[in-house]
Design a protein around this motif. Structure first.
Motif, PDB file in Angstrom:
ATOM      1  N   TRP A 100       4.072 -42.602 -56.536  1.00 48.82           N
ATOM      2  CA  TRP A 100       2.744 -42.417 -57.143  1.00 48.82           C
ATOM      3  C   TRP A 100       2.844 -42.568 -58.653  1.00 48.82           C
ATOM      4  CZ3 TRP A 100       6.049 -38.818 -55.303  1.00 48.82           C
ATOM      5  CH2 TRP A 100       6.388 -37.734 -56.120  1.00 48.82           C
ATOM      6  N   CYS A 107      -4.122 -38.624 -58.517  1.00 50.54           N
ATOM      7  CA  CYS A 107      -2.916 -37.875 -58.906  1.00 50.54           C
ATOM      8  C   CYS A 107      -3.293 -36.602 -59.659  1.00 50.54           C
ATOM      9  CB  CYS A 107      -1.990 -38.746 -59.755  1.00 50.54           C
ATOM     10  SG  CYS A 107      -1.109 -40.025 -58.829  1.00 50.54           S
ATOM     11  N   THR A 112      -1.488 -37.098 -54.485  1.00 49.55           N
ATOM     12  CA  THR A 112      -0.614 -38.210 -54.867  1.00 49.55           C
ATOM     13  C   THR A 112      -0.405 -39.200 -53.729  1.00 49.55           C
ATOM     14  OG1 THR A 112       1.322 -36.855 -54.299  1.00 49.55           O
ATOM     15  CG2 THR A 112       0.598 -36.832 -56.596  1.00 49.55           C
ATOM     16  N   CYS A 115      -2.772 -42.007 -54.305  1.00 48.85           N
ATOM     17  CA  CYS A 115      -2.733 -42.518 -55.682  1.00 48.85           C
ATOM     18  C   CYS A 115      -3.306 -43.937 -55.711  1.00 48.85           C
ATOM     19  CB  CYS A 115      -1.275 -42.515 -56.148  1.00 48.85           C
ATOM     20  SG  CYS A 115      -0.918 -43.507 -57.612  1.00 48.85           S
TER      21      CYS A 115
END
Length: 355
Positions: A100, A107, A112, A115
């Motif tokens: 990520w 995020c 994440t 992402c």
């Protein structure tokens, strides 16, 4: 150390070759790992039989930048050989595989796994079905002392199961049905049992998979040969289950999940069906059922917890099917996995050393 290594290289549909390729060099923030075990899963089998789906053989991946034949393997554990101050050489680590950016809005939310610039080693960039792999240090976790490599290699898919268990939204005391007791269903069951006290029913074909589910915390199991909707309604006094997790991907099972969930309940899609399900939107809307999905895992939340669960020593031995060599990846790994002849996890040992 030699400048080349042995690796499985994916070229396209049913075309994985064992080749000699250059050993990777670490980029900023990366370490190089000597791979000791690398697991394979249904996603790998799908890429082999029907891909490329996610492997960027023909089109450059926007986040990883990879284009062309690629080393698969997104479930791996190994020993750091070119390390850092935090992860010196000799450290045994398990990889989360997902990378990520740490800068985008998702995020910032802690999500994440979705992402905006996410990519996965072994699916979108070179992975762990090789003697060595370069991986970002921040997606690695140290293997607890005494945890066997065969069990540690299951940390990434168990982290995926833990994330799925969190996404299910079950509350203390809920009735939960998991459809599918294969590897991902089992990892989700283990994650759910670890996170919260709920009443779990597991549905699958009779045999060792249901036996395993009973050992891992399922209050009961149901044969998929029976009328499972009627059975769940009877168990819940006609209400239906509070949460249903569809983890099989088998034809018609998402629709089955919708039929057995209670009014106001939740259905979590984990398994990926080959055909699009036929959803009864009328019933869905009138009963205000929530449908949710899940993908990958949040490394900071799930990977370390997965290793802790595996360190208890119960899950790994129950799930391990076999450990094979890299040369046998297709014949003893992908072929039986694609043919649904495997109940547990197949692991690959990329070297012939006795690790």
């Amino acid at each position: 150390m030699s400048s080349t290594m042995k690796a499985a290289v994916y070229h396209g549909t049913r075309d994985i070759r064992i080749e000699q390729v250059p050993i990777p060099h670490p980029r900023d923030g990366e370490v190089v790992i000597a791979v000791r075990r690398s697991g394979i899963c249904g996603t790998d089998a799908t890429e082999w039989t029907a891909g490329p789906v996610m492997v960027p053989v023909h089109h450059r991946h926007p986040a990883s930048g990879h284009l062309g034949p690629m080393i698969p393997g997104h479930e791996f554990v190994g020993e750091v050989v070119d390390g850092s101050a935090e992860l010196p050489a000799g450290t045994l680590v398990a990889a989360g595989a997902g990378v990520w950016c740490g800068r985008c809005d998702r995020c910032a939310e802690g999500r994440t796994n979705i992402c905006r610039n996410y990519y996965t080693l072994g699916l979108n960039a070179p992975g762990g079905l090789a003697e060595y792999v370069a991986a970002p240090a921040r997606m690695l976790r140290t293997v607890p002392a005494g945890l066997p490599l065969d069990a540690a290699a299951m940390a990434q898919p168990l982290a995926v199961g833990l994330h799925a268990a969190r996404r299910a939204g079950a509350r203390h005391g809920d009735s939960v049905v998991i459809i599918g007791a294969g590897a991902i269903g089992t990892f989700t069951l283990a994650g759910l049992s670890h996170l919260i006290h709920v009443d779990i029913t597991v549905v699958d074909l009779p045999g060792p998979k249901l036996d395993r589910a009973a050992k891992l915390g399922a209050a009961r199991t149901l044969s998929a040969h029976d009328d499972v909707v009627a059975a769940v309604l009877e168990l819940t006094g006609g209400r239906g289950a509070d949460v249903v997790i569809e983890a099989s991907g088998a034809p018609g099972q998402f629709e089955t999940a919708l039929r057995m969930v209670t009014t106001g309940g939740r259905v979590l899609a984990v398994g990926l069906p080959k055909d699009k399900p036929a959803v009864d939107m009328f019933s869905l809307a009138l009963r205000e059922v929530t449908i949710d999905s899940t993908v990958a895992h949040v490394c900071d939340d799930d990977l370390g917890v997965a290793l802790d669960i595996l360190a208890e020593g119960i899950l790994g031995p129950l799930l391990l099917d076999s450990v094979i060599s890299l040369d046998d990846l297709v014949t003893r790994g992908l072929e039986p996995l694609a043919a649904s002849r495997v109940d547990g996890k197949i692991l690959v040992a990329p070297t012939h050393r006795n690790w």
